[in-house]
Design a protein around this motif. Structure first.
Motif, PDB file in Angstrom:
ATOM      1  N   HIS A 163      -7.673  -5.789 -11.697  1.00  0.00           N
ATOM      2  CA  HIS A 163      -7.031  -5.527 -12.986  1.00  0.00           C
ATOM      3  C   HIS A 163      -5.525  -5.506 -12.955  1.00  0.00           C
ATOM      4  O   HIS A 163      -4.910  -6.070 -13.976  1.00  0.00           O
ATOM      5  N   LEU A 164      -4.860  -4.902 -11.742  1.00  0.00           N
ATOM      6  CA  LEU A 164      -3.488  -4.976 -11.821  1.00  0.00           C
ATOM      7  C   LEU A 164      -3.092  -6.413 -11.738  1.00  0.00           C
ATOM      8  O   LEU A 164      -2.032  -6.542 -12.230  1.00  0.00           O
ATOM      9  N   GLU A 165      -3.657  -7.132 -10.704  1.00  0.00           N
ATOM     10  CA  GLU A 165      -3.262  -8.450 -10.735  1.00  0.00           C
ATOM     11  C   GLU A 165      -3.286  -9.225 -12.265  1.00  0.00           C
ATOM     12  O   GLU A 165      -2.018  -9.950 -12.405  1.00  0.00           O
ATOM     13  N   ILE A 166      -4.282  -8.932 -12.886  1.00  0.00           N
ATOM     14  CA  ILE A 166      -4.441  -9.713 -14.175  1.00  0.00           C
ATOM     15  C   ILE A 166      -3.236  -9.177 -14.976  1.00  0.00           C
ATOM     16  O   ILE A 166      -2.820  -9.927 -15.805  1.00  0.00           O
ATOM     17  N   ILE A 167      -3.058  -7.738 -14.859  1.00  0.00           N
ATOM     18  CA  ILE A 167      -2.047  -7.226 -15.959  1.00  0.00           C
ATOM     19  C   ILE A 167      -0.433  -7.820 -15.546  1.00  0.00           C
ATOM     20  O   ILE A 167       0.291  -8.167 -16.400  1.00  0.00           O
ATOM     21  N   TYR A 168      -0.438  -8.007 -14.273  1.00  0.00           N
ATOM     22  CA  TYR A 168       1.025  -8.522 -13.700  1.00  0.00           C
ATOM     23  C   TYR A 168       1.036  -9.968 -14.264  1.00  0.00           C
ATOM     24  O   TYR A 168       2.099 -10.542 -14.568  1.00  0.00           O
ATOM     25  N   ARG A 169      -0.125 -10.850 -14.229  1.00  0.00           N
ATOM     26  CA  ARG A 169       0.128 -12.271 -14.669  1.00  0.00           C
ATOM     27  C   ARG A 169       0.260 -12.311 -16.428  1.00  0.00           C
ATOM     28  O   ARG A 169       0.837 -13.166 -16.765  1.00  0.00           O
ATOM     29  N   ILE A 170      -0.506 -11.463 -17.038  1.00  0.00           N
ATOM     30  CA  ILE A 170      -0.382 -11.247 -18.191  1.00  0.00           C
ATOM     31  C   ILE A 170       1.360 -11.098 -18.870  1.00  0.00           C
ATOM     32  O   ILE A 170       2.030 -11.645 -19.453  1.00  0.00           O
ATOM     33  N   ASN A 171       1.746 -10.065 -17.824  1.00  0.00           N
ATOM     34  CA  ASN A 171       3.222  -9.769 -18.084  1.00  0.00           C
ATOM     35  C   ASN A 171       4.024 -10.764 -17.745  1.00  0.00           C
ATOM     36  O   ASN A 171       5.248 -11.078 -18.619  1.00  0.00           O
ATOM     37  N   ASP A 172       3.956 -11.487 -16.758  1.00  0.00           N
ATOM     38  CA  ASP A 172       4.848 -12.703 -16.271  1.00  0.00           C
ATOM     39  C   ASP A 172       4.640 -13.560 -17.377  1.00  0.00           C
ATOM     40  O   ASP A 172       5.869 -14.084 -18.019  1.00  0.00           O
ATOM     41  N   GLU A 173       3.630 -14.076 -17.811  1.00  0.00           N
ATOM     42  CA  GLU A 173       3.564 -14.969 -18.828  1.00  0.00           C
ATOM     43  C   GLU A 173       4.180 -14.603 -20.151  1.00  0.00           C
ATOM     44  O   GLU A 173       4.840 -15.229 -20.959  1.00  0.00           O
ATOM     45  N   PHE A 174       4.144 -13.326 -20.608  1.00  0.00           N
ATOM     46  CA  PHE A 174       4.460 -12.600 -21.758  1.00  0.00           C
ATOM     47  C   PHE A 174       6.137 -12.717 -21.627  1.00  0.00           C
ATOM     48  O   PHE A 174       6.837 -13.187 -22.493  1.00  0.00           O
ATOM     49  N   LEU A 175       6.570 -12.249 -20.615  1.00  0.00           N
ATOM     50  CA  LEU A 175       8.080 -12.359 -20.468  1.00  0.00           C
ATOM     51  C   LEU A 175       8.724 -13.654 -20.507  1.00  0.00           C
ATOM     52  O   LEU A 175       9.605 -13.654 -21.036  1.00  0.00           O
ATOM     53  N   ALA A 176       8.065 -14.609 -19.971  1.00  0.00           N
ATOM     54  CA  ALA A 176       8.465 -16.112 -20.042  1.00  0.00           C
ATOM     55  C   ALA A 176       8.815 -16.375 -21.585  1.00  0.00           C
ATOM     56  O   ALA A 176       9.675 -17.024 -21.911  1.00  0.00           O
ATOM     57  N   ARG A 177       7.916 -15.761 -22.359  1.00  0.00           N
ATOM     58  CA  ARG A 177       8.023 -16.185 -23.694  1.00  0.00           C
ATOM     59  C   ARG A 177       9.148 -15.653 -24.447  1.00  0.00           C
ATOM     60  O   ARG A 177       9.879 -16.006 -25.292  1.00  0.00           O
TER      61      ARG A 177
END
Length: 826
Positions: free
Chosen positions: A390-404
């Protein structure tokens, strides 16, 4: 409309039919006879008899939901304060009169059996009461819905007082039996924790895809317990599903036979801890981990249950947003977001983008606070240790959100840091409110002011980024429990005046407005209030040994004990009245006699809140012992305030204390219950108080205190509470009495932390609002001296508070967020 054929036979809806069902339960379920049965035997037999009358509707409802597959709502909440179930079920099944007559024919008083029921304390306060109101309204409005939560073995602690100080005892609500629940171990769900993740290749050749699997280090089982949630006489019965944790291997016989009995059941003990206690004290690392385990456990069970049990086997999960909206009731269930992503990507084979498209359309988030410390944050080391995937998934969600974010904001790295799901300071952690906001299709506050402050302050960056995401749904309470059941005298008076339809259409209370000017109606309204006060007198005498005078103004402050709610301000007012009488500044005959009733629990680890409880109790003891003061002023603090006590206390109240610092209370629902039952409010412009005042009118509401902008400006400029102490004689005398030991047997150190906190920090500006509050209480006294005018204001409070029905809240959620289907009554 043709009524569907019940899937099971409903017992005969007559006195004779009820008696037959009751005796069958008593004899064959309880294994006893009428003459030998205990009170608990009788209660359990009655509860099971009543539920028989609802079960055909329940099975028909759930079967239709499965067959039709309508767009539904899944309410994810860590709390449900349901209250006692018997009366609610009797009303929903239209069995009140039949049950009373049937039992009377057997020589049994229904009132005695009501008293035998122990309410499940599966919530801490307003959040849990709200969730219970919402699921009641959804069933009454024929909305396909299911509530999901945790079946805590021990609910919110049972509060006792020792020398005036709170002592917590276990809430053993299951000891006498739980006749309203249905266990379904055959639908158990396996939930993993810990372990590690690993990469692997799925498929061959050009079809090969690299995927991730989570290998948990240990697992537990979630066993569902179903509760019926009946609609009000519409034939619909929805479901509340609560999860209990069990070990996958509860007992090791080999170890047991070697004599290590404790080790033989260790896994069982470890697993059952997850659903053992509501909100374990989390000041320790172990406590923090257990809270996270609880949160993941119940959402993992709930998502898997919905997919496996409530969807057809061939359902295409790409269409999940057309079938369900998962409503996140505060941040406790937010870990459901990465859990659904994990299910879709790791187990169902979705690619990331299509999984995110499904996930972000399935969730909506209700924020219930304005206090930054109440927005949950999980250290990444804790989350990574318990839920590595779940932490891995949260990191990826965050990376893609911050790119936006960077795409839209350029090089504003300060904005990126503020909006990041991952906080870097003071320790690396996951901001659950940020995760919920990024994932949710809608984010709502729970009162107009609260929602505006969410947009302007708490989640301002997100509101600018996604203005269309943010909306408001003002809270509401169910009129079935908190008027129809809790206040039968007022309910009968209302029904006689405007008919029965108000119970499911609370806007019809507006029809009472002309009767506010009817002297006879006002007289009868006062009679109802007086009768309710006598009910409260009986309850407190029987339950707590507390004696109160029903002829006094009943001034009530009941809510969770928290500094922002400012119980301290109320007790300073009591101390000021005490001081004025003792000093001879006022004569007792010049004061309106009043009884101040507190009801509140403090979180076990909240030291200052517990100090305030002790101060209230010690002040109450001194006030009650003074021969002159006690003629016109009493303080009552019944221990273990809960829904059952509220159902008697709220209808009896004259004055409702809603005195939080403006800008700190999200909404409140107690304020709504009191207004609907004919109490006048003294309050700040905070939370739903704002809407109550606007609806009932300034002349029927006692407003005081700083506004939110004024409080914010004063804090920004550098608030100095000691300056109010220095210039306000009444405040100075009140605090000096506390500091000099007037309420602690001369011991000056007893309440020194309370005094020092107020003079030094006073984060919630009690001292700044003190004089304004005293002035408002002077207006209260003047108004209460005219019973006829007070009754007119009270009637108008009832007539103009129909907006605060949870049915209206549900309509707003439906229109603005859920867009679920409404089914016809059965």
């Amino acid at each position: 409309m043709t009524e569907p054929t019940p899937l099971i036979a409903t017992p005969e809806h007559t006195v004779e039919g009820f008696v037959r069902e009751y005796l069958r339960e008593l004899n064959f379920a309880q294994g006893t006879i009428l003459e030998r049965a205990s009170v608990n035997d009788h209660y359990l037999a009655l509860a099971r008899t009543v539920r028989h009358y609802l079960m055909a509707r329940w099975i028909t409802t759930t079967t239709e939901h499965y067959r039709r597959q309508p767009k539904a709502v899944a309410y994810l909440s860590a709390e449900y304060l349901l209250g006692r179930q018997l009366d609610n079920a009797l009303v929903a099944a239209d069995l009140e009169d039949i049950a009373a007559e049937a039992l009377a024919s057997l020589g049994i008083d229904l009132a005695d059996l009501r008293e035998a029921e122990v309410e499940p304390g599966l919530g801490n306060g307003g959040l849990g009461r709200l969730a219970a109101c919402f699921i009641d309204s959804l069933a009454t409005m024929s909305v396909p819905a299911i509530g999901y939560g945790i079946r805590y073995e021990y609910g919110i602690f049972r509060q006792t007082f020792v020398d005036g100080r709170q002592v917590e005892k276990p809430d053993e609500w299951l000891v006498g039996g739980a006749p309203w629940e249905f266990a379904h171990p055959e639908h158990e769900v396996t939930v993993g924790f810990g372990g590690h993740t690993e990469r692997y290749v799925d498929g061959e050749g050009d079809d090969a895809v690299e995927r991730t699997r989570w290998v948990p280090g240990w697992k537990v089982l979630g066993v569902p317990y179903n509760y019926m949630v009946p609609g009000y006489r519409n034939g619909r019965v929805n479901t509340l599903r609560l999860w209990s944790s069990r070990a996958t291997h509860a007992f090791d016989l080999k170890i047991f036979n070697h004599g290590d009995y404790a080790e033989a059941v260790r896994s069982r003990t470890f697993a059952e801890n997850i659903s053992k206690v509501l909100y374990p004290e989390d000041s320790t690392p172990q406590g923090k981990e257990l809270r996270l385990q609880q949160q993941y456990f119940f959402v993992a069970c709930s998502l898997r249950d919905f997919i496996n049990q409530l969807l057809p086997e061939d359902f295409d999960l790409h269409d999940l947003p057309e079938r369900i909206c998962f409503q996140l009731n505060d941040t406790h269930p937010v870990i459901a977001v990465p859990e659904l992503m994990r299910i879709l990507v790791d187990e169902e084979g979705f690619d990331w983008d299509e999984a995110w498209e499904v996930t972000r359309r399935c969730f909506a988030y209700t924020c219930h606070t304005l206090l930054p410390e109440a927005l949950e944050v999980w250290p990444v080391d804790v989350l990574g240790r318990l839920l590595p995937r779940h932490l891995e998934i949260i990191y990826r969600i965050n990376d893609e959100f911050l790119a936006r974010v960077r795409e839209h904001s350029g090089d504003d790295e300060l904005l990126v840091r503020r909006m990041s799901i991952i906080a870097e300071h003071p320790a690396r952690s996951v901001r659950m409110a940020h995760l919920a906001t990024v994932a949710a299709t809608k984010v709502n506050g729970v009162a107009e002011l609260h929602s505006q402050l969410l947009r302007d302050k708490v989640l301002a960056d997100f509101a600018r980024f996604w203005p269309e995401k943010f909306t408001n749904v003002t809270n509401g309470v169910t009129p079935r429990r908190f008027v129809r059941l809790a206040n039968p005298g007022l309910s009968g008076l209302i029904t006689e005046a405007i008919g029965e339809g108000w119970v499911t259409d609370l806007d019809r209370l507006r029809d009472l407005e002309p009767l506010a000017d009817d002297a006879e109606f006002r007289r009868r309204f006062r009679e109802v209030k007086d009768a309710n006060k006598h009910r409260l007198v009986d309850l407190l005498a029987r339950r707590d040994g507390i004696e109160i005078d029903p002829g006094t103004m009943l001034d009530v402050m009941v809510k969770r004990l928290h500094e922002y709610k400012r119980q301290t301000l109320k007790i300073l007012h009591v101390i000021t009245l005490y001081d004025r009488i003792v000093s001879g500044e006022v004569a007792v005959e010049d004061l309106v006699p009043r009884t101040v009733v507190f009801g509140a629990k403090a979180a076990p680890g909240y030291v200052m809140a517990k100090e305030i409880i002790a101060l209230i109790n010690h002040v109450g003891a001194v006030v009650g012992a003074h021969p002159e003061v006690s003629k016109v002023l009493r303080v009552a603090f019944p221990a273990n305030y809960n829904v059952t006590v509220a159902e008697t206390l709220v209808p009896a109240a004259d004055l409702s204390e809603q005195i939080s610092l403006a800008g700190k209370e999200a909404s409140g629902t107690g304020n709504m219950k009191f207004a609907l039952n004919g109490a006048l409010t003294i309050g700040t412009d905070d939370g739903a108080n704002v809407e109550i005042r606007q609806l009932v009118g300034d002349d029927h509401f006692f407003l005081f205190g700083l506004t939110e902008p004024e409080a914010a400006a004063m804090q920004e400029a550098g608030y100095r509470p000691s300056s109010y102490y220095e210039k306000n004689r009444s405040l100075r005398r009140a605090l000096d009495l506390v500091a000099h030991g007037e309420f602690s047997g001369g011991n000056r150190s007893t309440f020194e932390p309370v005094v020092s906190n107020l003079l030094g920090e006073d984060r919630f500006m009690v001292l700044a609002d003190f004089q304004s509050y005293l002035d408002a209480q002077e207006r209260v006294e003047a108004a209460y001296r005219d019973p006829d005018a007070w009754s007119r204001s009270a009637v108008l409070n009832v007539a103009r508070s129909g907006f605060f029905s949870s049915d209206r809240s549900m309509r707003d959620y439906m229109d603005r967020i859920w867009h679920a289907e409404v089914l016809p009554p059965l």
